[in-house]
Design a protein around this motif. Structure first.
Motif, mmCIF file in Angstrom:
data_model
loop_
_atom_site.group_PDB
_atom_site.id
_atom_site.type_symbol
_atom_site.label_atom_id
_atom_site.label_comp_id
_atom_site.label_asym_id
_atom_site.label_seq_id
_atom_site.Cartn_x
_atom_site.Cartn_y
_atom_site.Cartn_z
ATOM 1 N N TYR A 192 0.920 -1.237 0.002
ATOM 2 C CA TYR A 192 -0.049 0.259 -0.060
ATOM 3 C C TYR A 192 1.032 1.253 0.051
ATOM 4 O O TYR A 192 2.207 1.071 -0.044
ATOM 5 C CB TYR A 192 -0.979 0.117 1.184
ATOM 6 N N ALA A 193 0.206 2.292 -0.117
ATOM 7 C CA ALA A 193 0.875 3.591 0.169
ATOM 8 C C ALA A 193 0.206 4.608 0.928
ATOM 9 O O ALA A 193 -0.853 4.361 1.005
ATOM 10 C CB ALA A 193 1.463 4.258 -1.113
ATOM 11 N N LEU A 194 0.764 5.194 1.718
ATOM 12 C CA LEU A 194 0.303 6.506 2.480
ATOM 13 C C LEU A 194 0.147 7.482 1.440
ATOM 14 O O LEU A 194 0.785 7.846 0.660
ATOM 15 C CB LEU A 194 1.185 6.876 3.659
ATOM 16 N N PRO A 195 -1.199 8.274 1.556
ATOM 17 C CA PRO A 195 -1.252 9.274 0.364
ATOM 18 C C PRO A 195 -0.611 10.416 0.407
ATOM 19 O O PRO A 195 -0.450 11.027 1.507
ATOM 20 C CB PRO A 195 -3.098 9.573 0.722
ATOM 21 N N GLN A 196 -0.229 11.038 -0.572
ATOM 22 C CA GLN A 196 0.551 12.163 -0.779
ATOM 23 C C GLN A 196 -0.513 13.519 -0.584
ATOM 24 O O GLN A 196 -0.128 14.510 -0.209
ATOM 25 C CB GLN A 196 1.355 12.334 -2.085
ATOM 26 N N ALA A 197 -1.801 13.118 -0.927
ATOM 27 C CA ALA A 197 -2.692 14.031 -1.036
ATOM 28 C C ALA A 197 -4.204 13.015 -1.182
ATOM 29 O O ALA A 197 -3.939 12.251 -1.953
ATOM 30 C CB ALA A 197 -2.665 15.099 -1.821
ATOM 31 N N PRO A 198 -5.207 13.761 -0.859
ATOM 32 C CA PRO A 198 -6.514 13.002 -1.094
ATOM 33 C C PRO A 198 -6.847 13.364 -2.723
ATOM 34 O O PRO A 198 -8.272 13.195 -2.924
ATOM 35 C CB PRO A 198 -7.305 13.606 -0.286
ATOM 36 N N GLN A 199 -5.964 13.480 -3.577
ATOM 37 C CA GLN A 199 -6.371 14.167 -4.844
ATOM 38 C C GLN A 199 -7.271 13.394 -5.605
ATOM 39 O O GLN A 199 -8.139 13.934 -5.978
ATOM 40 C CB GLN A 199 -5.021 14.424 -5.879
ATOM 41 N N GLN A 200 -6.899 12.130 -5.790
ATOM 42 C CA GLN A 200 -7.737 10.945 -6.745
ATOM 43 C C GLN A 200 -9.089 11.022 -6.124
ATOM 44 O O GLN A 200 -10.353 10.926 -6.608
ATOM 45 C CB GLN A 200 -7.242 10.001 -7.109
ATOM 46 N N PHE A 201 -9.031 10.694 -4.734
ATOM 47 C CA PHE A 201 -10.349 10.587 -4.189
ATOM 48 C C PHE A 201 -11.125 11.650 -3.955
ATOM 49 O O PHE A 201 -12.606 11.114 -4.072
ATOM 50 C CB PHE A 201 -10.125 10.004 -2.456
ATOM 51 N N LYS A 202 -10.689 12.702 -3.726
ATOM 52 C CA LYS A 202 -11.589 13.997 -3.801
ATOM 53 C C LYS A 202 -12.323 14.351 -5.243
ATOM 54 O O LYS A 202 -13.310 14.681 -5.537
ATOM 55 C CB LYS A 202 -11.054 15.127 -3.374
ATOM 56 N N GLN A 203 -11.271 13.977 -6.317
ATOM 57 C CA GLN A 203 -12.152 14.046 -7.508
ATOM 58 C C GLN A 203 -13.019 12.932 -7.961
ATOM 59 O O GLN A 203 -14.137 13.291 -8.661
ATOM 60 C CB GLN A 203 -11.055 13.758 -8.640
ATOM 61 N N LEU A 204 -12.891 11.703 -7.356
ATOM 62 C CA LEU A 204 -13.789 10.858 -7.593
ATOM 63 C C LEU A 204 -15.274 11.075 -6.734
ATOM 64 O O LEU A 204 -16.321 10.632 -7.118
ATOM 65 C CB LEU A 204 -13.273 9.585 -7.010
#
Length: 616
Positions: A192-204
């Motif tokens: 897994y990875a710790l998120p660098q930012a919620p970027q993709q999730f917030k776009q989704l």
């Protein structure tokens, strides 16, 4: 009565005189005044002075108490004598005579003193952070941080946003920095990875129909540390909106941040007019995409004044394509010592030097040299008016390019007697950063900055692509997910001319916000990545969730993220971000208090199917 306290150490005042009270806290300092012990008792809320004399039944026990012991006392509230009232303390009208004492936690010899303003090495402070945090300044910083976050949340809710949490364990996704990887026990060999930012999730979330989202989001990036950046984790006010333009995002975040700075800025001026400056102009005028606009210095191109001039270095340089000469005006900097100091600064930055011109009242020495006469004779001619006085340009550059060119430069820059200008030349990308740092140093040394102010500016029109100078290969220069201005039509032209709907917010020389209107169209997304050398298969592999979601009716959307730690750092008037983080890492990304990172046990490695390869 409560087991530990009837009041905090900030609550008691003259209305409590005669009351029996119970207080708990830490011994801030002890003073022995001729057999009477005075103790400043401190808790999270404030300080109360307590005293004990031989008439107290616990006097002998009180004599043993030392700094930073945690104690409980029972006593009677007394009014201080009028001449002993401490107006600086909320509890300064009273003191408590101790009748009973309980030691809740004795303290060993302290590795750092909590009382006072003594300086300690950062390594010591971080190793004993639990003590460092007891200091008044650190308590104030952490309270400020908490209050700022609360204020941000309230202001976002007022604007119709809802807070949603995104995953902390997710897939690796390049965001411009290195990921922190987390091995999977259930899926050996995978991470897994710790998120660098919620970027993709917030776009989704926008694709899923959640119109307005925000979060005080933890972000994790394996980065090299700087004074204004944590090497491991940080928090940001993260937001995203559907059916918005770039200006809509600006209009949403500005009242939130302006309100926070007005609320917690300690009375400092908060600019309400936030100019929008193109990335290209920011580089040209300020040498930085996060300019400090408290500094009034604005650099200008002065190439034409040096083209074909007697200053061979610049004249020959300007014969090459893509080169120019820029001037850094320095109002009030017209002295040889200051100019020489700035020239030395440029050399320390790795440049050969920095040319300069300064303007002064015409001197007898220069008149004597110009007319070929003695200085005394020149003095007489100046005094009689036979030779006109006035202003003259001085410095090596002035001698080489002559009075007409120096006068044209002076007029272009709007300078006068007592002022100076510094010059750098070459391909802009090679010297812009040094020019920007020189501008900062000049502004500070000449005291041109308005220190009592928060000056904001939006930096816009970032280029999406750049070309490698050696290979010519085109790659993303900034955020690859930004919508290109002009859409597909722009991508079918010169890629180096394509600007993105991407923006940063600068304040006092720091980047506080970064964001973009997102590229939500699959065909435009694929074309942008194709230009940068990524085929469709790679896009689907690396950004599969986003790409797939965009096939199912994705709305136009955009947003931004504001760095909480950096904002609090500015509000607290600190130069180092670790001063406003509760438990930060040191500059080597080590937690000296918790001893992290640490060696895993053999059992842990075996369970995860991992082996550590020793480094030479």
């Amino acid at each position: 009565m409560h087991a530990y306290r009837s009041h905090t150490c900030a609550e008691l005042n003259s209305s409590n005189v005669g009351d029996t009270v119970r207080l708990s806290g830490w011994v801030h300092r002890v003073r022995d005044h001729g057999g009477i012990l005075f103790i400043d008792l401190r808790d999270h809320y404030g300080v109360t002075q307590v005293l004990c004399d031989p008439d107290s039944p616990v006097f002998a026990e009180m004599e043993k108490v030392r700094s930073e012991w945690c104690i409980r006392i029972d006593g009677n509230v007394k009014a201080r004598d009028p001449e002993l009232v401490n107006a600086k303390l909320p509890t300064g009208e009273i003191e408590v005579f101790v009748r009973d004492l309980e030691v809740l936690g004795a303290a060993d010899e302290l590795p750092l003193i909590v009382f006072g303003d003594q300086e300690y090495p950062e390594e010591t402070r971080l190793k004993y952070r639990f003590l460092d945090l007891r200091r008044e300044q650190m308590q104030d910083n952490m309270k400020l941080r908490s209050d700022v976050v609360m204020s941000m949340r309230k202001r976002m809710w007022v604007q119709g946003f809802r807070e949603h949490q995104t995953p902390i364990i997710t897939a690796s996704s390049p965001e411009g920095a290195r990921d922190f990887l987390v091995p999977s026990r259930l899926h050996p060999g995978k991470f897994y990875a710790l998120p660098q930012a919620p970027q993709q999730f917030k776009q989704l979330m926008m694709v899923a129909g959640f119109d307005k989202y925000f979060q005080i989001a933890p972000c994790f990036r394996d980065e090299d540390p700087r004074a204004d950046r944590s090497p491991t984790d940080f928090y940001q006010l993260d937001l995203e909106m559907s059916f918005v333009t770039q200006q809509d995002v600006f209009d949403t975040i500005q009242p939130v941040l302006a309100g926070v700075f007005e609320e917690f800025g300690g009375g400092r001026k908060v600019d309400q007019d936030w100019p929008q400056i193109s990335y290209a102009d920011a580089a040209k005028w300020y040498g930085s995409d996060k300019p400090d606009l408290r500094n009034p210095i604005k650099m200008q191109e002065v190439s034409e004044h040096f083209r074909g001039s007697g200053f061979a270095i610049f004249a020959k340089l300007l014969e090459q394509d893509g080169t120019e000469v820029r001037a850094i005006p320095a109002p009030t900097g017209g002295g040889r010592k200051f100019c020489d100091r700035m020239n030395k600064f440029a050399q320390e930055q790795g440049l050969p030097g920095m040319g300069y011109i300064f303007w002064r009242e015409k001197t007898a020495d220069s008149v004597a040299q110009e007319l070929g006469i003695k200085v005394k004779e020149a003095q007489a001619k100046l005094k009689s008016g036979e030779v006109e006085g006035g202003m003259e340009a001085a410095g090596p550059l002035a001698k080489n390019i002559g009075p007409e060119r120096t006068e044209a430069i002076r007029q272009q820059l709007g300078l006068g007697v007592g002022d100076a200008a510094f010059f750098l030349g070459g391909k802009p990308k090679a010297f812009e950063a040094v020019a920007g740092r020189a501008r900062d140093v000049i502004g500070k040394e000449l005291k041109l900055l308005d220190e009592d102010r928060f000056a904001f500016a939006w930096i816009v029109d970032f280029p999406i692509f750049e070309a490698d100078e050696e290979t010519g290969k085109v790659d993303f220069e900034h955020n690859p997910f930004s919508m290109p201005q002009g859409g597909m039509d722009a991508l079918n032209g010169d890629p180096l001319a394509v600007k993105g709907f991407q923006y940063d917010l600068a304040c006092n020389g720091y980047e506080l916000v970064s964001g973009a209107i997102r590229n939500h169209k699959p065909d435009v997304m694929l074309k942008a990545f194709e230009i940068a050398g990524y085929d469709e298969a790679e896009v689907k592999s690396r950004f599969g969730a986003l790409y797939k979601a965009f096939q199912y009716g994705a709305p136009p959307h955009g947003g931004c993220a504001a760095g909480v730690d950096r904002i609090v750092m500015l509000l607290a008037d600190q130069q180092n971000i670790r001063e406003v983080m509760m438990f930060p890492m040191n500059q080597r990304a080590e937690d000296l208090m918790m001893n992290a990172p640490s060696d895993p046990s053999s059992d842990q490695l075996m369970e995860l199917g991992l082996r550590v390869i020793p480094q030479d």
